[in-house]
Design an enzyme around this catalytic site. Structure first.
Site, mmCIF file in Angstrom:
data_model
loop_
_atom_site.group_PDB
_atom_site.id
_atom_site.type_symbol
_atom_site.label_atom_id
_atom_site.label_comp_id
_atom_site.label_asym_id
_atom_site.label_seq_id
_atom_site.Cartn_x
_atom_site.Cartn_y
_atom_site.Cartn_z
ATOM 1 N N LYS A 1 0.857 -1.187 0.000
ATOM 2 C CA LYS A 1 0.000 0.000 0.000
ATOM 3 C C LYS A 1 0.896 1.240 0.000
ATOM 4 C CE LYS A 1 -4.243 1.212 2.438
ATOM 5 N NZ LYS A 1 -4.872 1.130 3.749
HETATM 6 C C1 E4P Z 1 -8.042 1.588 4.088
HETATM 7 O O1 E4P Z 1 -7.464 1.177 3.130
HETATM 8 C C2 E4P Z 1 -7.934 2.966 4.584
HETATM 9 O O2 E4P Z 1 -6.683 3.196 5.134
HETATM 10 C C3 E4P Z 1 -9.034 3.183 5.593
HETATM 11 O O3 E4P Z 1 -10.260 2.760 5.027
HETATM 12 C C4 E4P Z 1 -9.144 4.605 6.112
HETATM 13 O O4 E4P Z 1 -10.294 4.702 6.921
HETATM 14 P P1 E4P Z 1 -10.604 5.923 7.899
HETATM 15 O O5 E4P Z 1 -10.863 7.130 7.056
HETATM 16 O O6 E4P Z 1 -11.817 5.490 8.652
HETATM 17 O O7 E4P Z 1 -9.384 6.096 8.777
#
Ligand code: E4P
Length: 217
Positions: A87
């Site tokens: 990622k």
């Molecule tokens: C996932 O890939 C993301 O990092 C995550 O959904 C972010 O979520 P949040 O905005 O609730 O922190």
């Protein structure tokens, strides 16, 4: 549409897996910190544990922000398990790194995406997934689901292969709206997935059926 769970919590991953609908997992540094996982060795071990629990892709996020650092970290993460997806943040060196990973057959998830322009760049670099952050967009009075629809339209017109992974999901309604808007994947907290089960008429109907069934026994 595929369902990923957005957590580093092993009990929640197991619960979603046991439901039989889980296609993968996404994590981020905040989610790892929330579980109290500390130190590189513990973090790496945790990713392997998650990979061993589920069948699909598991996103593991780099914390470097320069090209060389992202590549070095991403290579280490990818070597942990064949289903690890690296990622990478939507920054200049991140885009360069995604291109490098693509050329070296390492799957990527381009994260922190908030605009169609960023989604085009991620797709051009060959990202496996692009992660628009729906909930955070809604928090700033824009419409996150509209962005999913816009990206889906662009990717379809341009025949981009990158999968749209709707992230920052906050509710069961978000999941339904993202499915309608053309998301390929939704990564959701367990509560939002379980929220899909809920309907008062189901509960009322089931109670009546069970009550009437007693008359037949
Ligand atoms: C996932 O890939 C993301 O990092 C995550 O959904 C972010 O979520 P949040 O905005 O609730 O922190």
């Amino acid at each position: 549409m595929k369902f990923f769970i957005d957590t580093a919590n092993l009990a929640q991953i197991q619960e979603a897996h046991d439901l039989g609908i889980l296609d993968g997992v996404t994590t981020n540094p905040s989610l790892m910190a929330k579980e109290g996982i500390k130190g590189e060795e513990a973090i790496m071990k945790h990713y392997v544990t998650i990979c061993d629990m589920v069948k699909g892709d598991v996103s593991a996020e780099v914390i470097s922000t320069d090209f060389d650092g992202i590549i070095e970290e991403g290579k280490k993460l990818a070597a942990l398990h064949p289903r690890i997806v690296v990622k990478v943040p939507m920054i200049k060196d991140g885009v360069k790194a995604i291109k490098w990973f693509t050329e070296n057959k390492i799957k990527t998830n381009c994260t922190l995406v908030f605009s169609a322009g960023q989604a085009i760049l991620a797709a051009k670099a060959g990202a496996t997934y692009v992660s628009p952050f729906i909930g955070r967009i809604d928090d700033s009075a824009w419409d996150g689901v509209d962005l999913i629809a816009q990206i889906a339209n662009i990717y379809s017109l341009q025949s981009f292969k990158t999968e749209i992974l709707a992230a920052s999901i906050r509710s069961a309604l978000h999941i339904v709206k993202c499915a309608e808007a053309g998301a390929d994947v939704c990564t959701c907290p367990l509560d939002s997935i379980l929220g899909l089960l809920k309907h008062p008429l189901t509960d009322i109907g089931l109670a009546k059926f069970l009550e009437d069934a007693k008359k037949t026994r």
